[in-house]
Write a protein that holds these residues in place. Structure first.
Motif, PDB file in Angstrom:
ATOM      1  N   UNK A 202     -15.760 -25.420  35.962  1.00 12.80           N
ATOM      2  CA  UNK A 202     -14.464 -24.732  35.966  1.00 12.80           C
ATOM      3  C   UNK A 202     -14.141 -24.071  34.632  1.00 12.80           C
ATOM      4  N   UNK A 203     -13.464 -22.930  34.714  1.00 15.47           N
ATOM      5  CA  UNK A 203     -12.979 -22.246  33.527  1.00 15.47           C
ATOM      6  C   UNK A 203     -11.900 -23.116  32.892  1.00 15.47           C
TER       7      UNK A 203
ATOM      8  N   UNK B  71      -8.658 -24.732  31.812  1.00 15.40           N
ATOM      9  CA  UNK B  71      -7.343 -24.619  32.422  1.00 15.40           C
ATOM     10  C   UNK B  71      -7.336 -24.671  33.930  1.00 15.40           C
ATOM     11  N   UNK B  72      -8.531 -24.689  34.549  1.00 20.35           N
ATOM     12  CA  UNK B  72      -8.613 -24.679  36.006  1.00 20.35           C
ATOM     13  C   UNK B  72      -9.048 -26.028  36.591  1.00 20.35           C
ATOM     14  N   UNK B  73      -9.381 -26.995  35.755  1.00 18.02           N
ATOM     15  CA  UNK B  73      -9.942 -28.250  36.268  1.00 18.02           C
ATOM     16  C   UNK B  73      -8.999 -28.925  37.256  1.00 18.02           C
ATOM     17  N   UNK B  74      -7.719 -28.975  36.922  1.00 15.25           N
ATOM     18  CA  UNK B  74      -6.753 -29.593  37.831  1.00 15.25           C
ATOM     19  C   UNK B  74      -6.602 -28.820  39.124  1.00 15.25           C
ATOM     20  N   UNK B  75      -6.660 -27.492  39.033  1.00  9.07           N
ATOM     21  CA  UNK B  75      -6.547 -26.666  40.231  1.00  9.07           C
ATOM     22  C   UNK B  75      -7.735 -26.873  41.159  1.00  9.07           C
ATOM     23  N   UNK B  76      -8.893 -27.201  40.580  1.00  7.91           N
ATOM     24  CA  UNK B  76     -10.096 -27.331  41.396  1.00  7.91           C
ATOM     25  C   UNK B  76      -9.986 -28.469  42.405  1.00  7.91           C
TER      26      UNK B  76
ATOM     27  N   UNK C 268     -19.705  -9.925  35.681  1.00  8.63           N
ATOM     28  CA  UNK C 268     -18.690  -9.257  34.867  1.00  8.63           C
ATOM     29  C   UNK C 268     -19.125  -9.274  33.412  1.00  8.63           C
ATOM     30  N   UNK C 269     -18.363  -8.586  32.586  1.00  8.25           N
ATOM     31  CA  UNK C 269     -18.522  -8.695  31.141  1.00  8.25           C
ATOM     32  C   UNK C 269     -17.711  -9.912  30.698  1.00  8.25           C
ATOM     33  N   UNK C 270     -18.356 -10.981  30.242  1.00 12.59           N
ATOM     34  CA  UNK C 270     -17.599 -12.198  29.901  1.00 12.59           C
ATOM     35  C   UNK C 270     -16.655 -12.012  28.724  1.00 12.59           C
ATOM     36  N   UNK C 271     -16.824 -10.924  27.968  1.00  6.12           N
ATOM     37  CA  UNK C 271     -15.884 -10.648  26.885  1.00  6.12           C
ATOM     38  C   UNK C 271     -14.602  -9.992  27.403  1.00  6.12           C
ATOM     39  N   UNK C 272     -14.592  -9.705  28.701  1.00  3.58           N
ATOM     40  CA  UNK C 272     -13.397  -9.170  29.337  1.00  3.58           C
ATOM     41  C   UNK C 272     -12.807 -10.153  30.338  1.00  3.58           C
ATOM     42  N   UNK C 273     -13.694 -10.805  31.111  1.00  8.27           N
ATOM     43  CA  UNK C 273     -13.260 -11.737  32.163  1.00  8.27           C
ATOM     44  C   UNK C 273     -14.071 -13.023  32.030  1.00  8.27           C
ATOM     45  N   UNK C 274     -13.451 -14.168  31.780  1.00  8.17           N
ATOM     46  CA  UNK C 274     -14.200 -15.427  31.677  1.00  8.17           C
ATOM     47  C   UNK C 274     -14.828 -15.816  33.016  1.00  8.17           C
ATOM     48  N   UNK C 275     -15.992 -16.454  32.948  1.00  5.46           N
ATOM     49  CA  UNK C 275     -16.615 -16.976  34.158  1.00  5.46           C
ATOM     50  C   UNK C 275     -15.659 -17.957  34.851  1.00  5.46           C
ATOM     51  N   UNK C 276     -15.685 -17.931  36.182  1.00  7.83           N
ATOM     52  CA  UNK C 276     -14.840 -18.829  36.957  1.00  7.83           C
ATOM     53  C   UNK C 276     -13.488 -18.256  37.295  1.00  7.83           C
ATOM     54  N   UNK C 277     -13.198 -17.037  36.843  1.00 10.35           N
ATOM     55  CA  UNK C 277     -11.904 -16.422  37.115  1.00 10.35           C
ATOM     56  C   UNK C 277     -11.867 -15.833  38.524  1.00 10.35           C
ATOM     57  N   UNK C 278     -10.832 -16.140  39.323  1.00 15.38           N
ATOM     58  CA  UNK C 278     -10.662 -15.426  40.600  1.00 15.38           C
ATOM     59  C   UNK C 278     -10.208 -13.995  40.316  1.00 15.38           C
ATOM     60  N   UNK C 279     -10.794 -13.036  41.009  1.00 18.60           N
ATOM     61  CA  UNK C 279     -10.512 -11.623  40.764  1.00 18.60           C
ATOM     62  C   UNK C 279     -10.243 -10.919  42.088  1.00 18.60           C
TER      63      UNK C 279
END
Length: 343
Positions: A48-49, A51-56, A270-281
Motif C-alpha cells: 500500500x501507498x 496513508x492507505x494501509x487502513x483503507x486497504x 505512470x511517472x512515479x515522480x508525478x503519481x505514487x504507486x498504489x494511487x487510484x486514478x
C-alpha cells in the motif's frame, strides 16, 4: 462530501500539481463497473501507498459489495484531484498501451532459436552504465560476462527487442526433454543506458511511414544487412529472470514496479515522480482505439513514461493476433487523469 463543500488547497506532487475538484467534474463518474478494478486494488494493497494501509482493510471487505456500495465508499473516503503540470496548466496528456507477449522459445540454442535473453551479469550496478547493446553484441569482454547467463533463446531478434521493451513476457519454452511448458520472464535489470525508439530511428530516416511492429519487421526482412544498425540505435538492453507460472499467476500479469501483479485494463504505468504507486486514478480518454472513463491503479512505470499526465495501460497478454497486442500497439491518444486522495 456534497458538491457544494469547500475544497482544500492544491497539492504539489513532484512533477505535477494536484487540483481538488468535485465528483461531478469527473467525466463518466458513476458509470464504471468498479468491481472490475477491485482485484487490482486488492493486489495493490499488498504494497500500500503511505496513508492507505487502513483503507486497504476496507477495500478487502468491499470485494463482495455491490457496485453502488463500492461507489459510495469511494466518494466517502476519497476526494478527486485533477492532475496538471506544476504551474496548474492542463497538458493534452498521452495514453499508450503495453502488454505481456507470448512467444515460442527454447531452453538451449538451436538452428532456429539463436537470440539469447540474458539474466543480469555479475557486477551489474543499478544506475551505472554497463555495456551498450552494440557492445554486448560485439565486445568479447561483454560476451564473456554473459557466458552461461542465457535464460532462454528466441528465433527473432526483433521479438527479443519487443520483449525487452514490454519488460516481461510468457514463453512457451521447449525443454531439453522435448516437452513444452509456459514460464514467465520478468524484468530483472537493465544496462543503464537510455531507451531509444527504433521506430523513431526508422521514421527519422524515412525508412517507414508508421512506427508499428509490423512495419518494423517488414523493413527488417527487406534490409537484413542493416538489422544490427537498427537494433543498436537503442543502446538499452533489459535482463530477465525466470518465474514459474502457477494457475493463479496466469490470471494476472507480471509484477509491476509496485511489486504487485498487474490487472489487464485496470493497471497503468505512470511517472512515479508525478503519481505514487498504489494511487487510484480516474482516467478519461477518447480516440480511435479506445473510449474509456474508468478507475485504474498506478502500479508500474516505464522508461518512456515521463510527465504529469502520462500513462501506459496494461492490456493483458497474448500473441500477435490477440486483442492485448493489437490494442497496445495502436493505443496513442489524449488523456485526462484525476488522482484519488484519502480525505
Amino acid at each position: 462530501m456534497p458538491d457544494d463543500t469547500v475544497l482544500p488547497a492544491p497539492v504539489q506532487r513532484g512533477k505535477s500539481l494536484w487540483v481538488p475538484v468535485r465528483w461531478s467534474e469527473l467525466p463518466g463518474w458513476g458509470q464504471d463497473n468498479l468491481y472490475e478494478v477491485w482485484n487490482a486494488w486488492v493486489r495493490g494493497c499488498e504494497r500500500p501507498v503511505p496513508g492507505h494501509a487502513g483503507l486497504c482493510a476496507e477495500v478487502r471487505q468491499l470485494s463482495i459489495a455491490t457496485a453502488s456500495e463500492q461507489q459510495a465508499w469511494v466518494m466517502r473516503r476519497f476526494l478527486p484531484y485533477r492532475i496538471t503540470e506544476t504551474d496548474g496548466s492542463l497538458p493534452a496528456g498521452l495514453l499508450t498501451g503495453y502488454y505481456e507477449p507470448i512467444m515460442a522459445a527454447s531452453r538451449v540454442p538451436t538452428s532456429s532459436y539463436r537470440v539469447p535473453l540474458f539474466g543480469p551479469p555479475a557486477g551489474l550496478r543499478s544506475g551505472q552504465p554497463w555495456y551498450s547493446r552494440q557492445e554486448i553484441d560485439t565486445l568479447p569482454a561483454a560476451q564473456a560476462a554473459l557466458q552461461g547467463r542465457a535464460v532462454a533463446w528466441l528465433a527473432d531478434p526483433i521479438d527479443a527487442l519487443i520483449l525487452q521493451i514490454q519488460g516481461s513476457g510468457r514463453l512457451n519454452i521447449v525443454e531439453s526433454d522435448g516437452r513444452t511448458r509456459q514460464v514467465r520472464v520478468a524484468f530483472a535489470a537493465h544496462n543503464g543506458h537510455p531507451y531509444q525508439s527504433v521506430g523513431r530511428w526508422l521514421l527519422d530516416q524515412r525508412a517507414i511511414n508508421e512506427a508499428s511492429w509490423a512495419a518494423i519487421k517488414a523493413w527488417a526482412v527487406q534490409n537484413p544487412g542493416r538489422l544490427n544498425e537498427m537494433l543498436w540505435s537503442n543502446p538499452r538492453t533489459v535482463f530477465f529472470r525466470e518465474e514459474a507460472l502457477s494457475e493463479l499467476d496466469a490470471r494476472f500479469g507480471p509484477r509491476g514496479a509496485q511489486n504487485v501483479p498487474l490487472t489487464p485494463g485496470r493497471s497503468i504505468a505512470v511517472d512515479p515522480q508525478s503519481i505514487p504507486y498504489g494511487t487510484p486514478v480516474w482516467m478519461a480518454t477518447q480516440g480511435p482505439t479506445l473510449n474509456l472513463q474508468r478507475l485504474v491503479m498506478a502500479q508500474d512505470t516505464g522508461g518512456a513514461i515521463l510527465g504529469a499526465v502520462r500513462a501506459d495501460l496494461f492490456t493483458g497478454w497474448g500473441g500477435w493476433s490477440d486483442e492485448a497486442y493489437t490494442v497496445a500497439a495502436a493505443l496513442k491518444q489524449p488523456l485526462q487523469m484525476w488522482a484519488l486522495l484519502p480525505r
